[in-house]
Design a protein around this motif. Sequence first.
Motif, PDB file in Angstrom:
ATOM      1  N   LEU A 209       0.849  -1.299  -0.005  1.00 44.73           N
ATOM      2  CA  LEU A 209      -0.011   0.108   0.110  1.00 44.73           C
ATOM      3  C   LEU A 209       0.850   1.413  -0.145  1.00 44.73           C
ATOM      4  O   LEU A 209       0.708   2.162  -0.745  1.00 44.73           O
ATOM      5  CB  LEU A 209      -0.756   0.068   1.063  1.00 44.73           C
ATOM      6  CG  LEU A 209      -2.329  -0.806   1.240  1.00 44.73           C
ATOM      7  CD1 LEU A 209      -2.490  -1.012   2.693  1.00 44.73           C
ATOM      8  CD2 LEU A 209      -3.133  -0.528   0.049  1.00 44.73           C
ATOM      9  N   HIS A 210       1.910   1.157   0.892  1.00 45.43           N
ATOM     10  CA  HIS A 210       2.898   2.449   1.076  1.00 45.43           C
ATOM     11  C   HIS A 210       3.464   2.517  -0.332  1.00 45.43           C
ATOM     12  O   HIS A 210       3.628   3.597  -0.755  1.00 45.43           O
ATOM     13  CB  HIS A 210       3.747   2.231   1.993  1.00 45.43           C
ATOM     14  CG  HIS A 210       4.786   3.180   2.383  1.00 45.43           C
ATOM     15  ND1 HIS A 210       4.317   4.696   3.022  1.00 45.43           N
ATOM     16  CD2 HIS A 210       6.173   3.230   1.994  1.00 45.43           C
ATOM     17  CE1 HIS A 210       5.463   5.094   2.955  1.00 45.43           C
ATOM     18  NE2 HIS A 210       6.570   4.637   2.402  1.00 45.43           N
ATOM     19  N   LYS A 211       3.870   1.433  -0.957  1.00 45.85           N
ATOM     20  CA  LYS A 211       4.862   1.573  -2.315  1.00 45.85           C
ATOM     21  C   LYS A 211       3.884   2.275  -3.305  1.00 45.85           C
ATOM     22  O   LYS A 211       4.431   2.961  -3.959  1.00 45.85           O
ATOM     23  CB  LYS A 211       5.176   0.256  -2.725  1.00 45.85           C
ATOM     24  CG  LYS A 211       6.201   0.355  -3.642  1.00 45.85           C
ATOM     25  CD  LYS A 211       7.111  -1.203  -3.894  1.00 45.85           C
ATOM     26  CE  LYS A 211       6.152  -2.230  -4.350  1.00 45.85           C
ATOM     27  NZ  LYS A 211       5.839  -2.687  -5.663  1.00 45.85           N
ATOM     28  N   ASP A 212       2.569   1.721  -3.391  1.00 47.07           N
ATOM     29  CA  ASP A 212       1.795   2.289  -4.343  1.00 47.07           C
ATOM     30  C   ASP A 212       0.933   3.549  -4.261  1.00 47.07           C
ATOM     31  O   ASP A 212       0.272   4.016  -5.000  1.00 47.07           O
ATOM     32  CB  ASP A 212       0.560   0.942  -4.937  1.00 47.07           C
ATOM     33  CG  ASP A 212       1.475  -0.031  -5.584  1.00 47.07           C
ATOM     34  OD1 ASP A 212       2.879  -0.075  -5.640  1.00 47.07           O
ATOM     35  OD2 ASP A 212       0.822  -1.020  -5.902  1.00 47.07           O
ATOM     36  N   GLY A 213       1.318   4.084  -2.702  1.00 46.86           N
ATOM     37  CA  GLY A 213       0.614   5.192  -2.601  1.00 46.86           C
ATOM     38  C   GLY A 213      -0.829   5.227  -2.367  1.00 46.86           C
ATOM     39  O   GLY A 213      -1.709   6.024  -2.570  1.00 46.86           O
ATOM     40  N   LEU A 214      -1.495   3.982  -1.884  1.00 48.89           N
ATOM     41  CA  LEU A 214      -2.729   3.590  -1.845  1.00 48.89           C
ATOM     42  C   LEU A 214      -3.115   3.577  -0.359  1.00 48.89           C
ATOM     43  O   LEU A 214      -2.301   3.222   0.532  1.00 48.89           O
ATOM     44  CB  LEU A 214      -3.079   2.393  -2.465  1.00 48.89           C
ATOM     45  CG  LEU A 214      -2.927   2.097  -3.761  1.00 48.89           C
ATOM     46  CD1 LEU A 214      -3.406   0.947  -4.560  1.00 48.89           C
ATOM     47  CD2 LEU A 214      -4.037   3.113  -4.449  1.00 48.89           C
ATOM     48  N   GLU A 215      -4.676   3.901   0.087  1.00 45.33           N
ATOM     49  CA  GLU A 215      -4.926   3.868   1.269  1.00 45.33           C
ATOM     50  C   GLU A 215      -5.929   2.225   1.157  1.00 45.33           C
ATOM     51  O   GLU A 215      -6.222   1.987  -0.115  1.00 45.33           O
ATOM     52  CB  GLU A 215      -6.350   5.009   1.466  1.00 45.33           C
ATOM     53  CG  GLU A 215      -5.618   6.279   1.405  1.00 45.33           C
ATOM     54  CD  GLU A 215      -4.747   6.583   2.739  1.00 45.33           C
ATOM     55  OE1 GLU A 215      -5.256   6.123   3.830  1.00 45.33           O
ATOM     56  OE2 GLU A 215      -3.832   7.369   2.637  1.00 45.33           O
ATOM     57  N   ILE A 216      -5.896   1.884   2.157  1.00 43.39           N
ATOM     58  CA  ILE A 216      -6.592   0.618   2.392  1.00 43.39           C
ATOM     59  C   ILE A 216      -7.833   0.617   2.085  1.00 43.39           C
ATOM     60  O   ILE A 216      -8.550  -0.292   1.618  1.00 43.39           O
ATOM     61  CB  ILE A 216      -6.579  -0.067   3.933  1.00 43.39           C
ATOM     62  CG1 ILE A 216      -6.852  -1.519   3.968  1.00 43.39           C
ATOM     63  CG2 ILE A 216      -7.511   0.691   4.998  1.00 43.39           C
ATOM     64  CD1 ILE A 216      -6.038  -2.339   4.844  1.00 43.39           C
ATOM     65  N   GLY A 217      -8.518   1.728   2.176  1.00 43.89           N
ATOM     66  CA  GLY A 217     -10.061   1.903   1.778  1.00 43.89           C
ATOM     67  C   GLY A 217     -10.245   1.730   0.240  1.00 43.89           C
ATOM     68  O   GLY A 217     -11.125   1.718  -0.340  1.00 43.89           O
ATOM     69  N   ALA A 218      -9.068   1.728  -0.608  1.00 42.98           N
ATOM     70  CA  ALA A 218      -9.002   1.985  -1.835  1.00 42.98           C
ATOM     71  C   ALA A 218      -9.887   0.579  -2.339  1.00 42.98           C
ATOM     72  O   ALA A 218     -10.010   0.641  -3.553  1.00 42.98           O
ATOM     73  CB  ALA A 218      -7.821   2.337  -2.614  1.00 42.98           C
ATOM     74  N   GLY A 219      -9.527  -0.398  -1.735  1.00 45.73           N
ATOM     75  CA  GLY A 219     -10.076  -1.484  -2.079  1.00 45.73           C
ATOM     76  C   GLY A 219      -9.500  -2.467  -3.006  1.00 45.73           C
ATOM     77  O   GLY A 219      -9.983  -3.288  -3.671  1.00 45.73           O
ATOM     78  N   LYS A 220      -8.184  -2.228  -3.294  1.00 45.76           N
ATOM     79  CA  LYS A 220      -7.518  -3.171  -4.266  1.00 45.76           C
ATOM     80  C   LYS A 220      -7.308  -4.405  -4.004  1.00 45.76           C
ATOM     81  O   LYS A 220      -7.438  -5.180  -4.915  1.00 45.76           O
ATOM     82  CB  LYS A 220      -5.822  -2.441  -4.409  1.00 45.76           C
ATOM     83  CG  LYS A 220      -5.069  -3.176  -5.122  1.00 45.76           C
ATOM     84  CD  LYS A 220      -4.137  -2.497  -6.035  1.00 45.76           C
ATOM     85  CE  LYS A 220      -3.429  -3.498  -6.873  1.00 45.76           C
ATOM     86  NZ  LYS A 220      -2.486  -2.936  -7.674  1.00 45.76           N
ATOM     87  N   LEU A 221      -7.032  -4.793  -2.532  1.00 44.82           N
ATOM     88  CA  LEU A 221      -7.157  -5.992  -2.279  1.00 44.82           C
ATOM     89  C   LEU A 221      -8.213  -6.277  -1.068  1.00 44.82           C
ATOM     90  O   LEU A 221      -8.008  -6.246   0.093  1.00 44.82           O
ATOM     91  CB  LEU A 221      -5.703  -6.570  -1.796  1.00 44.82           C
ATOM     92  CG  LEU A 221      -5.466  -8.207  -1.454  1.00 44.82           C
ATOM     93  CD1 LEU A 221      -5.693  -9.062  -2.627  1.00 44.82           C
ATOM     94  CD2 LEU A 221      -4.416  -8.430  -0.662  1.00 44.82           C
TER      95      LEU A 221
END
Lengths: 496, 96
Positions: free
Chosen positions: A374-386
Amino acid sequence: MSTPLGTSVSADAGRRQGDAWETVIGLEIHAQLATRSKIFSGAATAYGAPPNTQACLVDLGYPGVLPVLNAEAVRMAVRFGLAIGAQIARQSVFARKNYFYPDLPKGYQISQYELPIVAGGTLEIVLEDGSRKRIGVTRAHLEEDAGKSLHEGLAGLTGIDLNRAGTPLLEIVSEPQMRSAREAVAYMKKVHTLVRYLEICDGNMQEGSFRCDANVSVRPAGSEKLGTRTEIKNVNSFRYVEKAIQYEVARQIELIESGGKVIQETRLFDPDRGETRSMRSKEEANDYRYFPDPDLLPLELEAAYIEAVRAELPELPDAKAARFSAQYGLSDYDAGVLTASRELADYYEAVTRTVPGQSKLAANWVMGELAAVLHKDGLEIGAGKLPAERLAGLLARIADGTISGKIAKEVFEVMWASGASADEVIASKGLQQITDTGAIERAIEEVMAHHPAQLAEFRAGKDKLFGFFVGQVMKATQGKANPAQLNALLKKKLPG
Amino acid sequence: MALTRAQVEGIAHLARLELDPAELPQYEQSLSRIVDFIGELERASTAGVAPMAHPLPGLAQRLRADEVTERDEHDLYQRNAPAVASGLYLVPKVIE
């Protein structure tokens, strides 16, 4: 002892100097309340709209308009007050704070002065040594935000965008009870977490939804009397708050030790230079001439209303962390990390619900592999990628022995990149762990046959070659041999 | 209670009013009279009177629902502004 100024002020400057000097910090945090419309008008509050498209006649301070208070802003302030165990005022009063600045066209800001809506709560922070400290919240009051002033590219003029004017703010004022920049940051993070749990502020610091003024002074260690303070205005990141306070503490100590005096003034933090500097425009003592706003009646809240708001409070961060420790057997540290946001806590709980009995494994994966990508891709957990169910699917395969922890990391990477489920990745790549004793034995026998010299050395007493054989069999099975079975079988077969 | 010249100048500055120096004596006198009039209140007995934040007893603030009811009318509003550029109101430079 003198301390170098500028960006070289080290992270523990406050503590080093703490031998002779004590730092005293109080914070005023401004949290923009996440209402749809403004605190006193029906204009929208959305961020990033074209200039002045969300500023109506009330926000523009036209003659003859009247402010009407937003019920949702009141409810949010009450939620915050209840969450910190504060008194909710049955009657609070709005006041005019007079100042002339083009970002507030009325010539005053509507705020609360003598009778704020929230008074006297506490928040608990965790210090670096793991101990806990209670920080008092003197008050929290409702007020309106000002517009924005823009100076670039306007040839000596200032451009005014009043979209932000009238956005509801909750100003949260702490007691001067913090003793280092780190404590101040811990407190600010605590408030940040809380307002997001309460869903009263989006906490977006880049957009200015959550910002703070720091009141900083120093006094000789052991002294009861407060030193003269300076106020660092409008800092909008945790890192800058820490740096600004460290710089300011060092500046004040050096000033006093070299015979000077701290002047009570407002200062700005310049992140590029890592310095605070005096705001000349505000040198003149402020005289806000507060008085009750005749356009607004006192705000009265019924006990039943306050209790209804209390009944709707969510589980709060401290309570959730305590429950995580007890229910899932997590350390205080892990429980603290996993409850840092509601989204993260909900995600973790969804994972553990899907793979019961693996709460520690789930904690390690959520805080480890998942947090890293998440940190590497600059995403929030709420983004729902996984989705949590996907991660749980992977953990289930570790738990039932289908794959080893090491292979699981490979599977995880593919899942993250492709969106496939763990079972799909394991099947398509043939990564199932080999648990068939016969198959592992055959692999061991082949390795032994290929390395007769090492086998002879091992049998002659060179025990550390055991690891060599583990590695060779793992290599031969592409890492898929069940490690426990492999160990047991090697111990049986190698000695011959 | 007589206001001093400096107090009158200070009040004018806070209100961003530019006073002609020739008018100052008149302001000193008239403002002093107003302050004296208000000062009469101090002679009234207020024992047992609760402080009021508003002169309408028994009334409390009404609240509005959190709904966006205003449309974007900045073109109309900005016709009143002396200077506008790119949707911004332009004012003399604010010192940073």
